[in-house]
Design an enzyme around this catalytic site. Sequence first.
Site, mmCIF file in Angstrom:
data_model
loop_
_atom_site.group_PDB
_atom_site.id
_atom_site.type_symbol
_atom_site.label_atom_id
_atom_site.label_comp_id
_atom_site.label_asym_id
_atom_site.label_seq_id
_atom_site.Cartn_x
_atom_site.Cartn_y
_atom_site.Cartn_z
ATOM 1 N N LYS A 221 0.816 -1.216 0.000
ATOM 2 C CA LYS A 221 0.000 0.000 0.000
ATOM 3 C C LYS A 221 0.851 1.268 0.000
ATOM 4 O O LYS A 221 2.053 1.238 0.248
ATOM 5 C CB LYS A 221 -0.965 -0.022 1.190
ATOM 6 C CG LYS A 221 -2.156 -0.941 0.941
ATOM 7 C CD LYS A 221 -3.288 -0.675 1.898
ATOM 8 C CE LYS A 221 -4.560 -1.362 1.408
ATOM 9 N NZ LYS A 221 -5.686 -1.156 2.347
ATOM 10 N N ARG A 255 -4.663 -9.773 4.348
ATOM 11 C CA ARG A 255 -5.044 -9.717 2.933
ATOM 12 C C ARG A 255 -3.796 -9.315 2.132
ATOM 13 O O ARG A 255 -3.284 -8.216 2.297
ATOM 14 C CB ARG A 255 -6.166 -8.695 2.747
ATOM 15 C CG ARG A 255 -6.680 -8.569 1.322
ATOM 16 C CD ARG A 255 -7.818 -7.548 1.271
ATOM 17 N NE ARG A 255 -8.342 -7.404 -0.076
ATOM 18 C CZ ARG A 255 -7.861 -6.551 -0.974
ATOM 19 N NH1 ARG A 255 -6.831 -5.762 -0.660
ATOM 20 N NH2 ARG A 255 -8.395 -6.470 -2.183
#
Length: 286
Positions: A221, A255
């Site tokens: 991210k 995840r």
Amino acid sequence: MLRLGRREFGPHEPVVMAIVNRTPDSFYDQGATFRDEPALARVERAVAEGAAIVDIGGVKAGPGEEVSAEEEARRTVGFVAEVRRRFPDLVISVDTWRAGVGAAVCEAGADLLNDAWGGVDPELAEVAARFGAGLVCTHAGGAEPRTRPHRVTYDDVMADILEVTVGLAERAVGLGVPRESVLIDPGHDFGKNTRHSLEATRRLGEMVATGWPVLVSLSNKDFVGETLDRPVKERLIGTLATTAVSAWLGAQVYRVHEVAETRQVLEMVAAIAGRRPPAVARRGLA
């Protein structure tokens, strides 16, 4: 006990959720699993590497070309049905904020609805309850789907995360979602700048202390990229470092894009914590 689909996971059992993007413009793989065969191969590889959950998404999280509910369903529903046919015991999650899509994928065999946009469609929780599916309750800072944060401020970011996610979780259970199938997610990057996401990680133990299983979506991210000043394809080390910290603080579901590497980190942390024996113990014994 965390119960999703046919699977049950103990309170300290780490669980890997593999990302399968059914989008032509995903930020990480630029559409590598948009077509059915590469996507099914991704599922097979993820399962072989130790993923217990696959998370199927039909809409890119960030800004981009508009994707209607009908198109999102076209990308996901048939694929969910095929994955269910091939992998009867695999936990199938679908990343959607739309109740209509949620109902369609649950009918096709999905076990979990991953609501990454924090209950923007309140009927999604009702869908999970109707089908007996699990639900991920995420903090997105009130952001609209597919928007990026701009000058977001919090008096106390973790206090806001706790208020929102626990509130969503309690509402879901009140609607009939099985308590043992509800997770909370701090929503790294969603409605947050990099400092917010770092603080959310640092204080993750406060989420764990609520008793709800915590899911973290850290993989490659922007907060990792900004912290280390690295482009998307060079964020694995930072992601794994954040994964190790999150595991030590008690997060349960991860995840990820890189399943095998994540599993090794989780197993190492579990061994250091005394929850898992070494796979091999020969040193000093021969």
